[in-house]
Design a protein around this motif. Structure first.
Motif, PDB file in Angstrom:
ATOM      1  N   VAL A 130       0.818  -1.222   0.000  1.00 21.25           N
ATOM      2  CA  VAL A 130       0.000   0.000   0.000  1.00 21.25           C
ATOM      3  C   VAL A 130       0.853   1.275   0.000  1.00 21.25           C
ATOM      4  O   VAL A 130       0.592   2.194  -0.800  1.00 21.25           O
ATOM      5  CB  VAL A 130      -0.976  -0.016   1.191  1.00 21.25           C
ATOM      6  CG1 VAL A 130      -1.670   1.333   1.346  1.00 21.25           C
ATOM      7  CG2 VAL A 130      -2.019  -1.119   1.013  1.00 21.25           C
ATOM      8  N   PRO A 131       1.890   1.409   0.845  1.00 20.19           N
ATOM      9  CA  PRO A 131       2.679   2.655   0.810  1.00 20.19           C
ATOM     10  C   PRO A 131       3.329   2.906  -0.548  1.00 20.19           C
ATOM     11  O   PRO A 131       3.454   4.060  -0.979  1.00 20.19           O
ATOM     12  CB  PRO A 131       3.746   2.434   1.896  1.00 20.19           C
ATOM     13  CG  PRO A 131       3.189   1.387   2.781  1.00 20.19           C
ATOM     14  CD  PRO A 131       2.373   0.504   1.894  1.00 20.19           C
ATOM     15  N   PRO A 182       5.820  11.890  -4.016  1.00 17.32           N
ATOM     16  CA  PRO A 182       5.590  12.754  -2.856  1.00 17.32           C
ATOM     17  C   PRO A 182       6.845  13.412  -2.286  1.00 17.32           C
ATOM     18  O   PRO A 182       6.926  13.655  -1.084  1.00 17.32           O
ATOM     19  CB  PRO A 182       4.998  11.773  -1.833  1.00 17.32           C
ATOM     20  CG  PRO A 182       5.622  10.469  -2.169  1.00 17.32           C
ATOM     21  CD  PRO A 182       5.778  10.461  -3.656  1.00 17.32           C
ATOM     22  N   GLY A 234       4.164   2.614  -8.824  1.00 18.30           N
ATOM     23  CA  GLY A 234       2.813   2.636  -8.261  1.00 18.30           C
ATOM     24  C   GLY A 234       1.926   1.541  -8.823  1.00 18.30           C
ATOM     25  O   GLY A 234       1.194   0.874  -8.074  1.00 18.30           O
ATOM     26  N   LEU A 274       2.513   9.241  -7.008  1.00 20.98           N
ATOM     27  CA  LEU A 274       2.295  10.690  -6.915  1.00 20.98           C
ATOM     28  C   LEU A 274       3.589  11.476  -6.741  1.00 20.98           C
ATOM     29  O   LEU A 274       3.552  12.706  -6.657  1.00 20.98           O
ATOM     30  CB  LEU A 274       1.351  10.988  -5.742  1.00 20.98           C
ATOM     31  CG  LEU A 274      -0.008  10.277  -5.786  1.00 20.98           C
ATOM     32  CD1 LEU A 274      -0.796  10.558  -4.505  1.00 20.98           C
ATOM     33  CD2 LEU A 274      -0.798  10.724  -7.008  1.00 20.98           C
ATOM     34  N   LEU A 293       7.706   6.328   2.892  1.00 25.12           N
ATOM     35  CA  LEU A 293       6.813   5.304   2.328  1.00 25.12           C
ATOM     36  C   LEU A 293       7.569   4.000   2.074  1.00 25.12           C
ATOM     37  O   LEU A 293       7.069   2.905   2.371  1.00 25.12           O
ATOM     38  CB  LEU A 293       6.191   5.814   1.036  1.00 25.12           C
ATOM     39  CG  LEU A 293       5.130   6.915   1.177  1.00 25.12           C
ATOM     40  CD1 LEU A 293       4.780   7.507  -0.184  1.00 25.12           C
ATOM     41  CD2 LEU A 293       3.882   6.377   1.867  1.00 25.12           C
ATOM     42  N   VAL A 332       2.180   2.261  -3.445  1.00 24.82           N
ATOM     43  CA  VAL A 332       1.210   2.760  -4.429  1.00 24.82           C
ATOM     44  C   VAL A 332       1.286   4.280  -4.509  1.00 24.82           C
ATOM     45  O   VAL A 332       1.184   4.879  -5.594  1.00 24.82           O
ATOM     46  CB  VAL A 332      -0.218   2.304  -4.068  1.00 24.82           C
ATOM     47  CG1 VAL A 332      -1.242   2.945  -4.999  1.00 24.82           C
ATOM     48  CG2 VAL A 332      -0.331   0.781  -4.144  1.00 24.82           C
ATOM     49  N   PHE A 333       1.527   4.921  -3.370  1.00 32.06           N
ATOM     50  CA  PHE A 333       1.524   6.388  -3.319  1.00 32.06           C
ATOM     51  C   PHE A 333       2.779   7.005  -3.923  1.00 32.06           C
ATOM     52  O   PHE A 333       2.832   8.232  -4.120  1.00 32.06           O
ATOM     53  CB  PHE A 333       1.358   6.851  -1.871  1.00 32.06           C
ATOM     54  CG  PHE A 333       0.001   6.553  -1.302  1.00 32.06           C
ATOM     55  CD1 PHE A 333      -1.077   7.388  -1.558  1.00 32.06           C
ATOM     56  CD2 PHE A 333      -0.210   5.412  -0.541  1.00 32.06           C
ATOM     57  CE1 PHE A 333      -2.334   7.107  -1.064  1.00 32.06           C
ATOM     58  CE2 PHE A 333      -1.465   5.123  -0.032  1.00 32.06           C
ATOM     59  CZ  PHE A 333      -2.534   5.966  -0.298  1.00 32.06           C
ATOM     60  N   SER A 355       7.000   0.395   4.014  1.00 33.26           N
ATOM     61  CA  SER A 355       6.827  -0.858   3.285  1.00 33.26           C
ATOM     62  C   SER A 355       7.784  -1.921   3.810  1.00 33.26           C
ATOM     63  O   SER A 355       7.398  -3.077   4.008  1.00 33.26           O
ATOM     64  CB  SER A 355       7.070  -0.626   1.783  1.00 33.26           C
ATOM     65  OG  SER A 355       7.063  -1.847   1.077  1.00 33.26           O
ATOM     66  N   SER A 387       8.873  10.011   0.010  1.00 32.97           N
ATOM     67  CA  SER A 387       9.222   8.752  -0.651  1.00 32.97           C
ATOM     68  C   SER A 387      10.021   7.845   0.277  1.00 32.97           C
ATOM     69  O   SER A 387       9.761   6.637   0.349  1.00 32.97           O
ATOM     70  CB  SER A 387      10.042   9.037  -1.923  1.00 32.97           C
ATOM     71  OG  SER A 387       9.287   9.780  -2.856  1.00 32.97           O
TER      72      SER A 387
END
Length: 404
Positions: A292-293, A301, A373, A299, A309, A295-296, A313, A306
């Motif tokens: 899940v982290p 970030p 992502g 964007l 995230l 996936v972001f 993970s 980054s």
């Protein structure tokens, strides 16, 4: 983790692996320098470095049965002595490049049965699951740390002594590892019966491991959870182009590569604090959470976002990998544990390499951040499907290896 290290046998196995891991990283640095010095070819240098990984597929699939057919302590000692002898031959100045590559292939192949014997031996060392999983956590942290130390110390040592001494030092680490295993690990009989019919047929060698995984309820789903690493490792494999998309330089590439190991260390420690009865229940959810982290990252970030995230993970990825390994190993019969351990570790290497190669090609068209992502989103979807299959397969079961 201290309770795992309190076991003398595990301390010997742990120290032996730490030594050989650090020596291997030093040897990789030495080999890269040596090949480049002698050939002045980037392509041949890359080929030689790749040969330190690829033959593992052969050793892990074709030779892992040796860990079941012969006493596992003996397999580990013989593999270490063989690798020490080969490393010494590679340390001889003037060895032709083709011979050097051939020796490297044999050295790498010998690591397959060694790891299969080591991983399949741990359940015999630890009767209770809590210390067994803790031991896997210690092992994971040690491997990560030994890789970092080996690369760093290797570059420093070779700068002063030269690449040939680097290979000689690698040989010494194998000799020390063999001594630790020989005198620190108990002698046990071979797990499999040596007189089984058709034991040497290639079809039997290749089929026993997958067959044992399919036969153990829920083990196929656990194996699938482990293979998700092929999707979750992509930020590491594409660290350089991702950093470029963020508009930052090489220093951040190093931070990206370090963030997952940092999260892994935290996750491995934290998971040992979780009550034993909850660990098997969390494995599927952690496999989902690890993706899940990532996936972001689609964007982009920023640098700090980054890194956080990717670290988060890692916090979730390592515990589910540890627990899945423990549960698969305990779920299959002892006389095929070597083959299963070899298959699992080899497949893990293969899917990570394959995942990074496919992602690199895909990123050429859609960009690095979208590739990471999308891959993570696919991983989460597969993890959800795996969790459903896992819950169905283990409903009502309370076996030591597979507790629902």
């Amino acid at each position: 983790m201290w309770s795992a290290l309190a076991v003398a046998e595990f301390r010997a196995i742990w120290a032996a692996e730490a030594l050989s891991q650090a020596g291997d990283q030093l040897a990789r640095v030495a080999l890269s320098v040596l090949v480049y010095q002698r050939t002045n070819s980037v392509g041949l240098t890359g080929l030689a470095y790749g040969l330190t990984f690829l033959p593992t597929l052969i050793g892990g699939t074709l030779l892992s049965q040796l860990a079941d057919r012969f006493p596992r302590r003996t397999v580990m000692v013989v593999c270490d002595l063989l690798r020490a002898a080969i490393a010494l031959l590679m340390a001889i100045p003037g060895v032709p490049f083709t011979v050097l590559c051939g020796l490297l292939v044999v050295l790498t192949i010998a690591g397959g049965p060694f790891r299969a014997a080591q991983l399949s031996m741990l359940p015999a060392v630890f009767e209770d699951e809590e210390r067994y999983v803790a031991a896997l956590g210690v092992r994971n942290i040690t491997v990560q740390f030994a890789q970092v130390v080996g690369f760093g110390a290797g570059g420093l040592a070779i700068a002063f002594t030269g690449p040939y001494w680097g290979m000689a030092i690698d040989a010494v680490t194998f000799l020390l590892s063999a001594a630790l295993v020989r005198f620190g690990v108990k002698k046990r009989k071979a797990a499999a019966e040596p007189g089984k019919p058709a034991a040497n047929r290639l079809a039997v060698w290749l089929g026993a491991g997958p067959g044992a995984i399919r036969a153990a309820p829920g083990a196929t789903a656990l194996f699938g959870f482990k293979m998700l690493a092929g999707l979750y490792v992509i930020p590491e494999g594409l660290a350089a182009p991702y950093a470029a998309e963020l508009g930052v330089g090489a220093f951040v590439v190093g931070l990206i590569l370090a963030s997952d190991p940092v999260g892994s260390v935290i996750g491995a420690w934290a998971f040992t604090q979780v009550p034993v009865e909850w660990r098997s229940r969390l494995v599927g959810w952690l496999a989902i959470g690890a993706g899940v982290p990532l996936v972001f990252l689609f964007l982009k970030p920023g640098v700090v976002g980054s890194l956080l995230l990717i670290a988060v993970s890692g916090v979730m990825s390592t515990p589910y990998q540890m627990q899945a390994t423990a549960m698969i190993t305990r779920a299959v019969p002892d006389d095929v544990r070597g083959q299963v351990s070899g298959l699992t570790s080899t497949a893990l290497v293969a899917v990570q390499g394959l995942g990074i190669m496919i992602a690199g090609a895909f990123a050429q068209f859609v960009g690095t951040a979208p590739t990471i992502g999308i891959a993570a989103l696919v991983g989460v979807g597969l993890a959800v499907a795996g969790l459903v299959a896992w819950l169905r397969a283990t409903a009502g079961r309370t076996s030591p290896g597979l507790t629902a």
